[in-house]
Structure formats: structure tokens, C-alpha cells
Design a protein around this motif. Structure first.
Motif, mmCIF file in Angstrom:
data_model
loop_
_atom_site.group_PDB
_atom_site.id
_atom_site.type_symbol
_atom_site.label_atom_id
_atom_site.label_comp_id
_atom_site.label_asym_id
_atom_site.label_seq_id
_atom_site.Cartn_x
_atom_site.Cartn_y
_atom_site.Cartn_z
ATOM 1 N N GLY A 1 0.810 -1.207 0.000
ATOM 2 C CA GLY A 1 0.000 0.000 0.000
ATOM 3 C C GLY A 1 0.842 1.255 0.000
ATOM 4 O O GLY A 1 0.544 2.230 -0.715
ATOM 5 N N SER A 2 1.918 1.261 0.769
ATOM 6 C CA SER A 2 2.787 2.428 0.845
ATOM 7 C C SER A 2 3.444 2.718 -0.496
ATOM 8 O O SER A 2 3.533 3.879 -0.921
ATOM 9 C CB SER A 2 3.854 2.207 1.922
ATOM 10 O OG SER A 2 4.682 3.320 2.052
ATOM 11 N N ALA A 3 3.888 1.665 -1.178
ATOM 12 C CA ALA A 3 4.529 1.871 -2.483
ATOM 13 C C ALA A 3 3.545 2.432 -3.501
ATOM 14 O O ALA A 3 3.867 3.351 -4.267
ATOM 15 C CB ALA A 3 5.107 0.546 -2.975
ATOM 16 N N GLY A 4 2.320 1.894 -3.513
ATOM 17 C CA GLY A 4 1.329 2.392 -4.462
ATOM 18 C C GLY A 4 0.903 3.811 -4.161
ATOM 19 O O GLY A 4 0.729 4.637 -5.080
ATOM 20 N N ALA A 5 0.752 4.141 -2.878
ATOM 21 C CA ALA A 5 0.292 5.479 -2.510
ATOM 22 C C ALA A 5 1.334 6.535 -2.815
ATOM 23 O O ALA A 5 0.994 7.686 -3.119
ATOM 24 C CB ALA A 5 -0.063 5.518 -1.032
ATOM 25 N N ALA A 6 2.631 6.175 -2.707
ATOM 26 C CA ALA A 6 3.679 7.155 -2.989
ATOM 27 C C ALA A 6 3.561 7.679 -4.419
ATOM 28 O O ALA A 6 3.697 8.882 -4.669
ATOM 29 C CB ALA A 6 5.050 6.527 -2.758
#
Length: 408
Positions: free
Chosen positions: A350-355
Motif C-alpha cells: 500500500g505504501s509503495a502504491g500510494a507514494a
């Protein structure tokens, strides 16, 4: 409320030893990603190359972590950790050698992938030990144990990046990577040596049923919660930095306010025995996080942003604690390490996609556009948590049982 709750847990035979050694290793894990960035950028002069290698590390860590956890659930921590740590040390040495020799980016990325694929999720192993230690009559202490884990994790990710940056800036970034690896190896080997608190290995019949427990709705909700939390974290990282830059200030004080508020909330949460059902607590806290994100859509000054971030930061540690508690209740013991590791992987994804998403939103609408992505992630987390809590409450009432009593 009394801090004796934490002291009592750590006085449990073997508990302080495995908690402190796992926390030492987690400090190294918290240093590794940023250490790779400083190392590769220092040797190549390219942030693009550093980002590529670090991206390979992060993706491999998220994908390989559950597979390593599956081996650990089957063969035990004491048998699997030593060869995994040896492989991790070899991968780091390979990366350092390739970087020093000026190797192509493709080889550097492959080495970064190996580093990520071999790094053990020591937090998940520590949580699995708490779950094995606090069973039966002591199961009521499990939320406090997970709160202690959350505090340790928060301190590691507060101190780790600062430590590796200080070592790299004061000498050579390679020393920062060496220190991070030494902490991971040392903490991991010390954890593996503690056989008395290691979760017992499961039989073939137990493992067969345990795999199916990973597909239960209760665990699926927790994976979704952690995925949304990752989206929230990724969006906030970009948005807070953009908000500070727009006002000509550093973003470190804003992160410090949020992190310190979270550490305080996590510490206080673990001191109390809550009578509200964990599912309802999770729904309430998720909704509270979504509501507390709304002021970020309109804040205009650094003090206003700091106050808003303090409120959002306070909701995160209890949510993480509850997610661990509900996972331990939903998944069979023989698959518990896998389950905790899947939560970490979902958060990382999720963190990678949101960045990427929040970066585009910030370019188009400024920092408030990125805050809108974070708020949407919080709302997305609150919805399934609320639905799950309502379903369980309706099922309980329908079966003739009274609803859970309110909190004190």
C-alpha cells in the motif's frame, strides 16, 4: 493504569530477552532501506539508481517475507533463522562489492532484490513468540504485549533512519550499511538461540488446517486494514514533505510531532484492559482516523498541520495493536508467523502504491491533494472494519447472546 503492566510482561521468563533482541534486529531493518539509498547515491551520484535498487529491495522484502515465514512456521525459528541470516549477510556483501566496482544498475538492482528477499521479519517472529507465551489464562495480556511491540517498532523506525543518516554523513555510507546488517544478524542470531520461548513446531495435520485459516474473512479484513494503512503512510510521507517545502520549512518537526503523539498513545493504550470488543474498537479508531484527516484538507500553517498530525498519529498504534490481536484470534497457531508477515507485506504494498498516486496529486493540487489521498485511504479502512464489527454484533445478538458491555 500503571506501567507495572509492561514490567510484569517483561518479567515473564524469557520475554525480555526475545523482545530486546528482536528489537535490536528491527533497528537494523529500519536502517537498511535508507542505508541502501545513501550508499548507492554516494557511489553512483544518481538518485534514480538509488531509487531503483531500494525499490527492488522493498518489493522483494514484501513478496519473499511471507514465504520465509511459511518455512519458519513449518521448521521453527531456531532452525530457519541462521541460514536466512547467512544468506542476508552474503547478499549485503555482494551489494557492497558491486557498488564499489561500479557495476551496472541491473546488477545493483538484482543485489538489492537479494538483500530484501533474505531479510527476516523479526517483528513478526517476536509477535509469534508473545502469542505462544500468552495462551490460556494469560491471553488477556496479549493486547498489552502487542502494544509493547508497537512501541518497540515505533522507536526503531524513529531512531533507525536518523542513525544510518548520521553514520553515513559522518564517515562513509558503507559503514551505515555495515552497522545495519550487524544489528540484523546479531539480533536475529540471538533470537534464534532462545529456544525456550520459540513457538513449537506444528504437525502435518495442524499445518494442513492452518493454511486454510489464512483465507478466513476475519484475517482478510486485517490484510485490507493494513493495506489501507500502507496507503495512508505512503500518501502522508509525500504530502507532509510537500506541505513543508511549500512553506519553506523542514518536514522533520512535523514527523516528530506525529511520531511522538503515536508513541504516547500506544503506551497509554497498552496500560488499560479494554472491555469493548476488539472489532468494535478497530471500527471506532478507524472512523476516528478518517475524521481526524479532514482538517489536513484545509490547514494553512505549520502549527495547524502539526496539531492535525498529532491527532492522526495517535490513532495509528492502537489500530496496529488491534490488527495483531484480531489476526492472532483468526488464524491457527501453525500459520501465525505467516499471518503477521502478510500484514507487513500488505502495508508495504500500500505504501509503495500510494507514494506514486500522492506524488501525482501533489503535482496537480499541492500538498492538500496528497492529504486527500491519505484521507481516502483512512475512509477505505474504516468501511470494512465497521461492516465486520456490525456483522459480528448482529450474529451475537441473533444467537441470543448479549452485546459486549461498554468500556469503563
Amino acid at each position: 493504569m500503571s506501567s507495572a503492566t509492561y514490567r510484569t510482561l517483561l518479567r515473564t521468563p524469557g520475554a525480555a530477552a526475545f523482545f530486546l533482541t528482536a528489537t535490536t534486529g528491527r533497528l537494523g531493518i529500519a536502517m537498511t532501506g535508507l542505508g541502501i539509498i545513501w550508499l548507492v547515491h554516494d557511489r553512483t551520484g544518481s538518485y534514480a539508481a538509488a531509487g531503483l535498487v531500494t525499490g527492488g529491495f522493498a518489493v522483494a522484502e514484501a513478496l519473499a517475507g511471507p514465504q520465509l515465514a511459511r518455512l519458519i512456521d513449518r521448521f521453527g525459528q531456531t532452525r530457519v533463522l541462521p541460514p536466512v541470516l547467512l544468506a542476508h549477510a552474503t547478499a549485503v556483501v555482494t551489494l557492497l562489492t558491486l557498488v564499489e566496482n561500479g557495476s551496472p544498475r541491473g546488477l545493483l538492482t538484482a543485489a538489492g532484490v537479494l538483500v530484501g528477499a533474505t531479510i527476516p521479519q523479526l517483528g513478526a517472529l517476536s509477535a509469534a513468540r508473545w502469542s505462544a507465551l500468552l495462551r490460556g489464562e494469560r491471553a488477556a495480556s496479549l493486547p498489552t504485549a502487542f502494544a509493547l511491540e508497537s512501541l518497540g517498532n515505533g522507536l526503531c523506525y524513529l531512531a533507525g533512519p536518523a542513525l544510518v543518516t548520521a553514520v553515513g554523513a559522518g564517515s562513509d555510507p558503507a559503514y551505515g550499511m555495515a552497522l545495519a546488517t550487524a544489528l540484523v544478524i546479531g539480533g536475529g542470531l540471538a533470537l534464534a538461540a532462545q529456544r525456550g520461548t520459540a513457538p513449537p513446531m506444528s504437525g502435518a495435520a495442524e499445518r494442513k488446517g492452518a493454511g486454510r485459516s489464512l483465507r478466513r474473512p476475519g484475517f482478510a479484513v486485517q490484510v485490507g486494514v493494513n493495506l489501507c494503512l500502507g496507503l495512508y503512510f505512503g500518501a502522508m510521507q509525500v504530502s507532509v514533505a510537500a506541505f513543508a517545502v511549500e512553506r519553506g520549512a523542514a518536514d522533520a518537526p512535523l514527523y516528530m510531532v506525529s511520531n511522538c503523539a503515536g508513541l504516547l498513545a500506544g503506551w497509554l493504550y497498552g496500560l488499560r484492559r479494554w472491555r469493548v470488543a476488539p472489532q468494535l474498537q478497530l471500527a471506532m479508531l478507524s472512523a476516528g482516523l478518517a475524521v481526524s484527516c479532514l482538517p489536513l484538507l484545509v490547514v494553512g500553517s505549520l502549527p495547524e498541520a502539526g496539531l492535525a498530525l498529532a491527532f492522526t498519529g495517535m490513532a495509528i498504534p492502537p489500530i496496529l495493536v488491534l490488527s495483531s490481536v484480531l489476526t492472532a484470534a483468526a488464524v491457527e497457531r501453525a500459520a501465525l508467523t505467516q499471518a503477521f508477515t502478510w500484514l507487513n507485506s500488505a502495508s508495504a504494498a500500500g505504501s509503495a502504491g500510494a507514494a506514486a498516486m500522492s506524488g501525482r496529486a501533489v503535482d496537480a493540487y499541492g500538498a492538500h491533494g496528497g492529504f486527500a489521498i491519505a484521507a481516502a485511504a483512512a475512509v477505505a479502512m474504516a468501511v470494512p472494519a465497521a461492516v465486520r464489527a456490525h456483522t459480528l454484533r448482529a450474529r451475537r445478538i441473533g444467537s441470543g447472546l448479549p452485546p459486549r458491555p461498554p468500556t469503563r
